[in-house]
Design a protein around this motif. Structure first.
Motif, PDB file in Angstrom:
ATOM      1  N   ARG A  43       0.846  -1.191   0.000  1.00 23.80           N
ATOM      2  CA  ARG A  43       0.000   0.000   0.000  1.00 23.80           C
ATOM      3  C   ARG A  43       0.877   1.234   0.000  1.00 23.80           C
ATOM      4  O   ARG A  43       1.892   1.296   0.677  1.00 23.80           O
ATOM      5  CB  ARG A  43      -0.894   0.005   1.230  1.00 23.80           C
ATOM      6  N   GLN A  44       0.466   2.210  -0.768  1.00 19.68           N
ATOM      7  CA  GLN A  44       1.219   3.456  -0.801  1.00 19.68           C
ATOM      8  C   GLN A  44       0.863   4.269   0.429  1.00 19.68           C
ATOM      9  O   GLN A  44      -0.310   4.493   0.729  1.00 19.68           O
ATOM     10  CB  GLN A  44       0.888   4.243  -2.060  1.00 19.68           C
ATOM     11  N   THR A  45       1.877   4.705   1.133  1.00 18.61           N
ATOM     12  CA  THR A  45       1.639   5.469   2.351  1.00 18.61           C
ATOM     13  C   THR A  45       1.410   6.933   2.020  1.00 18.61           C
ATOM     14  O   THR A  45       1.811   7.428   0.960  1.00 18.61           O
ATOM     15  CB  THR A  45       2.839   5.342   3.307  1.00 18.61           C
ATOM     16  N   ARG A  46       0.779   7.620   2.925  1.00 16.93           N
ATOM     17  CA  ARG A  46       0.530   9.051   2.747  1.00 16.93           C
ATOM     18  C   ARG A  46       1.855   9.803   2.730  1.00 16.93           C
ATOM     19  O   ARG A  46       2.002  10.802   2.033  1.00 16.93           O
ATOM     20  CB  ARG A  46      -0.374   9.561   3.866  1.00 16.93           C
ATOM     21  N   LYS A  47       2.836   9.296   3.484  1.00 14.45           N
ATOM     22  CA  LYS A  47       4.147   9.929   3.527  1.00 14.45           C
ATOM     23  C   LYS A  47       4.781   9.956   2.137  1.00 14.45           C
ATOM     24  O   LYS A  47       5.388  10.940   1.734  1.00 14.45           O
ATOM     25  CB  LYS A  47       5.030   9.174   4.510  1.00 14.45           C
ATOM     26  N   MET A  48       4.621   8.872   1.407  1.00 18.58           N
ATOM     27  CA  MET A  48       5.189   8.798   0.059  1.00 18.58           C
ATOM     28  C   MET A  48       4.486   9.779  -0.872  1.00 18.58           C
ATOM     29  O   MET A  48       5.126  10.434  -1.694  1.00 18.58           O
ATOM     30  CB  MET A  48       5.071   7.370  -0.463  1.00 18.58           C
ATOM     31  N   ALA A  49       3.172   9.905  -0.766  1.00 14.46           N
ATOM     32  CA  ALA A  49       2.421  10.830  -1.613  1.00 14.46           C
ATOM     33  C   ALA A  49       2.842  12.272  -1.325  1.00 14.46           C
ATOM     34  O   ALA A  49       3.007  13.076  -2.258  1.00 14.46           O
ATOM     35  CB  ALA A  49       0.930  10.653  -1.393  1.00 14.46           C
ATOM     36  N   VAL A  50       3.028  12.610  -0.067  1.00 15.76           N
ATOM     37  CA  VAL A  50       3.451  13.962   0.305  1.00 15.76           C
ATOM     38  C   VAL A  50       4.857  14.224  -0.228  1.00 15.76           C
ATOM     39  O   VAL A  50       5.155  15.317  -0.713  1.00 15.76           O
ATOM     40  CB  VAL A  50       3.388  14.130   1.842  1.00 15.76           C
TER      41      VAL A  50
END
Length: 78
Positions: A43-50
């Motif tokens: 799963r892609q983490t929110r940290k990676m998206a930011v």
């Protein structure tokens, strides 16, 4: 009306032996092909998206800064 399953009904498919097998030399019935992975996708983490948003913003700022510096040098030398 319900959707039809991807595999043929063995009760109505000609050429099948009891248990669903086919006679030697016979072609098995056609069934749909599905794609599945053998492992779960992480799963892609929110940290990676930011992180990606920050990288894109920094790149845009650098490109705009370059063109502003170029414009200032051009106007001063003109």
């Amino acid at each position: 009306m319900s959707a039809q399953g991807p595999d043929p009904d063995p009760r109505t498919t000609p050429g099948l032996e009891p248990g669903g097998g086919v006679s030697p030399g016979d072609t098995p019935p056609d069934s749909s092909q599905t794609f599945a992975t053998t492992h779960r996708e992480p799963r892609q983490t929110r940290k990676m998206a930011v992180t990606w948003v920050i990288i894109v913003i920094a790149t845009v700022v650098l490109v705009v800064g370059f063109f502003l510096a170029y414009l200032i040098v051009y106007l001063v030398n003109a």
